[in-house]
Design an enzyme around this catalytic site. Sequence first.
Site, PDB file in Angstrom:
ATOM      1  N   PHE A 554     -19.974  16.859 -19.470  1.00 57.13           N
ATOM      2  CA  PHE A 554     -20.212  15.424 -19.516  1.00 57.13           C
ATOM      3  C   PHE A 554     -20.675  14.920 -18.155  1.00 57.13           C
ATOM      4  O   PHE A 554     -20.101  15.287 -17.125  1.00 57.13           O
ATOM      5  CB  PHE A 554     -18.933  14.659 -19.878  1.00 57.13           C
ATOM      6  CG  PHE A 554     -18.419  14.907 -21.260  1.00 57.13           C
ATOM      7  CD1 PHE A 554     -18.800  14.097 -22.309  1.00 57.13           C
ATOM      8  CD2 PHE A 554     -17.532  15.942 -21.516  1.00 57.13           C
ATOM      9  CE1 PHE A 554     -18.306  14.307 -23.591  1.00 57.13           C
ATOM     10  CE2 PHE A 554     -17.034  16.161 -22.788  1.00 57.13           C
ATOM     11  CZ  PHE A 554     -17.429  15.338 -23.826  1.00 57.13           C
ATOM     12  N   ASP A 555     -21.683  14.067 -18.171  1.00 52.03           N
ATOM     13  CA  ASP A 555     -21.936  13.252 -16.990  1.00 52.03           C
ATOM     14  C   ASP A 555     -20.824  12.208 -16.938  1.00 52.03           C
ATOM     15  O   ASP A 555     -20.311  11.802 -17.984  1.00 52.03           O
ATOM     16  CB  ASP A 555     -23.300  12.573 -17.112  1.00 52.03           C
ATOM     17  CG  ASP A 555     -23.560  11.612 -15.975  1.00 52.03           C
ATOM     18  OD1 ASP A 555     -23.377  12.018 -14.814  1.00 52.03           O
ATOM     19  OD2 ASP A 555     -23.931  10.453 -16.254  1.00 52.03           O
TER      20      ASP A 555
END
Length: 864
Positions: A554-555
């Site tokens: 995930f960013d």
Amino acid sequence: MEKLKLDLPVLLPEIPDLKDQCVSRLTGTLEGREGIFRVHVKSEENPPQLCIHFDPDVITLHRIKSIAEQTGAQLHDKFGHLLVEVVGNRHARHARSITRMLNELEGVVDAFAGSSGWIRMEFDKSKTTIKDLIISLQDMGLSIKPASLKHRNEEGETLLKKESKSLDRSQKMNNDIEKPPAKNEENHEESEAKHEDDSHEHDQDHAHEDEESHDHTHAHGGIFGEKTELIFSLICGSLLGIGFGLSYVSTVPGWVSLALYVSSYFFGGFYLVQEAYTEVKAGNFEIDFLMLVAAIGAAILGEWAEGALLLFLFSLGHSLEHYAMGRARDAIKGLSDLAPKTALRKKDGTTEEVPVEELQVGDVIVIKPNSKISADGVVINGESSVNQAPITGESVPVDKMEYDDPESIDEDADSIDDKHRVFAGTINGNGSLEVKVTKLSKDSTLSRLIKLVNEAEAQKSPTQQFTDKFEKYFVPSVLVLVVILNFAFLVIDESFSASFYRAMAVLVAASPCALAISTPSAVLSGVGRAARGGVLIKGGRPLENLGILKALAFDKTGTLTEGEPRLTDVITFGDTEENELLKVAVAVESLSDHPLADAVVRDGKEKLGETDFPEAEDLESITGRGVKAKLNSSTVHIGNTELFEEADGIKLSDDLKQKVEDLEGEGKTTMIVRQGDRYLGMLGLMDTPREDAKEVIQKLRDMGLTHLIMLTGDNQRVADAVAKEIGIDDPKGNLLPEDKVEAVKKLREEEGDVAMVGDGVNDAPAMANSTVGIAMGAAGSDVALETADVALMADKISVLPFAIGLSRKTKSIIKQNLWISLGMVALLVPATIFGLSMGWAVIGHEGSTVIVVFNALRLLAYKS
């Protein structure tokens, strides 16, 4: 595996040197994509050329061009892209034949015909034209749906509309189909396009009417419309049943039953003969021809009843297959009905109803309460709640309010906050709105979504590639076996007619009809269900891959967090009141345009609930440290610890420094406030996690995703704090974009398959290097729509478990379908060799085909 090597002339704007980092970013982003083996820039060419080695079965040329352009490159229009919907593509096997014939056309780089009716072609403009391609489609017995030719294609060329049907085809038919187009065809195409532009208004008036007429004309249409094949099949079965019953009545002559069987042959074989003739004419020996041979063979042997049964069940199975596939297609075509056909345009104080195609960027439209919104735009007057479920899948209406600077909208509409933006096809609530149009109807989010979903239909999944290869070797093997079985009478003690009958029964049993339709039907249903849930999945490959993931990256910013800082802590020093601290901070920070200052002012006012604040003046920014200003004749300093080490006056005490360190240890940004020589307190700010982030992470863990990592450019303490709060065990901070790419590559080495979830803009290289790139908030971002393999239309992470769950269900149903189709063949072939009658073989064969299609339809009702 067929690999293509293409040179695309490329421009890299404002890049003076091909060794520039942007060039490496372009090649790195492309090389990370599955199906692309090598990318390099040929600097010796003028202009420089981007050489790409890729597998067209895995990634299309059009997709490559989109990714390159979104990465910053400008590509010359050497290659064209054509996506059209046709009538006459009868089923999955016919689609495969069309694909084969299209790929043999001069100038076609890659083509694929989906079983749903959509055809995708990539072509070299120097070798062929759109006009030639459309004529070739017509020569294959296909007619183009006018609705799919309304707008310009990606390269800006005007597609031929329904007038293309009136072209002089006799001249074309007199020429050799394999003859390459003449070079001066380009000029002729330009004049054709110009003529077509002149008739555009006429087309628009009738396109909808024509589209409706097409919708009611089945590929197997006839005197009963789209139900003709089903009715013919039922007539065939009725005649067979009556004839079979009368054969047991001694008073009825035998020729009556025979006449009924022959009549049954006519109705059951009516469409079968047409399909077999079309395939044989094209040099293909598909299942339709083989079934016809089996029926004729049965008649030759005098087994008219069994031949009629074969034709009845085969035609009934086909009609049910068409019905079921139609249901799956309807789930996707329903998207086209979302957008209204007209809009209320406001001009010079009055409103007029106009077709949405006439709306221009900058027009103002009026949206009445409880009506559909007719264009993408920004609200400039009024407030309302809007049901965005048709586009984003959000179940709760979203509040929309007017944007206070209408004049600046045209500069960068995509950067405006979502609370001001609306999308075509969504449904207004009880308030009246005035909206400034920001996109033409053909460029609206809904139009792009429909186009991308249709392109997704025309993509092969890994399982479909496997089944195609299997059939490529299996069908010839069956034919060899059938030929050998015809001569069984030479080895065993039986008549030639018995051997011939057995061979025909084996031919029916081994025909892989169910196998051909098992995967396309599931992919079509899966993509359609995803679209209705606010998820755009670009084809069977990401749909299948999403279900095998064990790891997700995930960013952080904007993905797991809100994407903007919030005021989380207000800590006072000494006898200072919280209200006093906030009023001083708000007064000073209201003079600054820094994002942290905006957060202090917004959240400070919300906490105080007041509108009257003291006025500060003479703001001075101290880069990297903070600000100072005058307030009530005293100087106020607001900033980090370094500011107060350098500023005049009393320094921070050790006790206050410890409090600052404690707050920063939680991953928060601190702002110390001093008025004169008095320290009032400090503020803590943080990009807070999304409300549903923790719940989503837990759902993903419950689904069996064992490795969840977070990638961010923020410092490690911030990353650790956010990860601890939402339940991610592997946060990685202080990462540059190239570091994120390396992190994803490392995760792929460890886990095999990994998805990268981000916003589709800054995370494009990392997403490209993942198995599946997932972009959030795609409804508001053209870049995210183009670059991602999977696009979550809403800016909400909560739909991610639904997408993964749907993918797993699709994968499961595809496996079930393969077991059913291959299992039935494995059961019937030996059974027919050892004497099972043709009637039972037909029942098993057609039964399995119908079962796999209806099994795939279960995906349309999927709920997470």
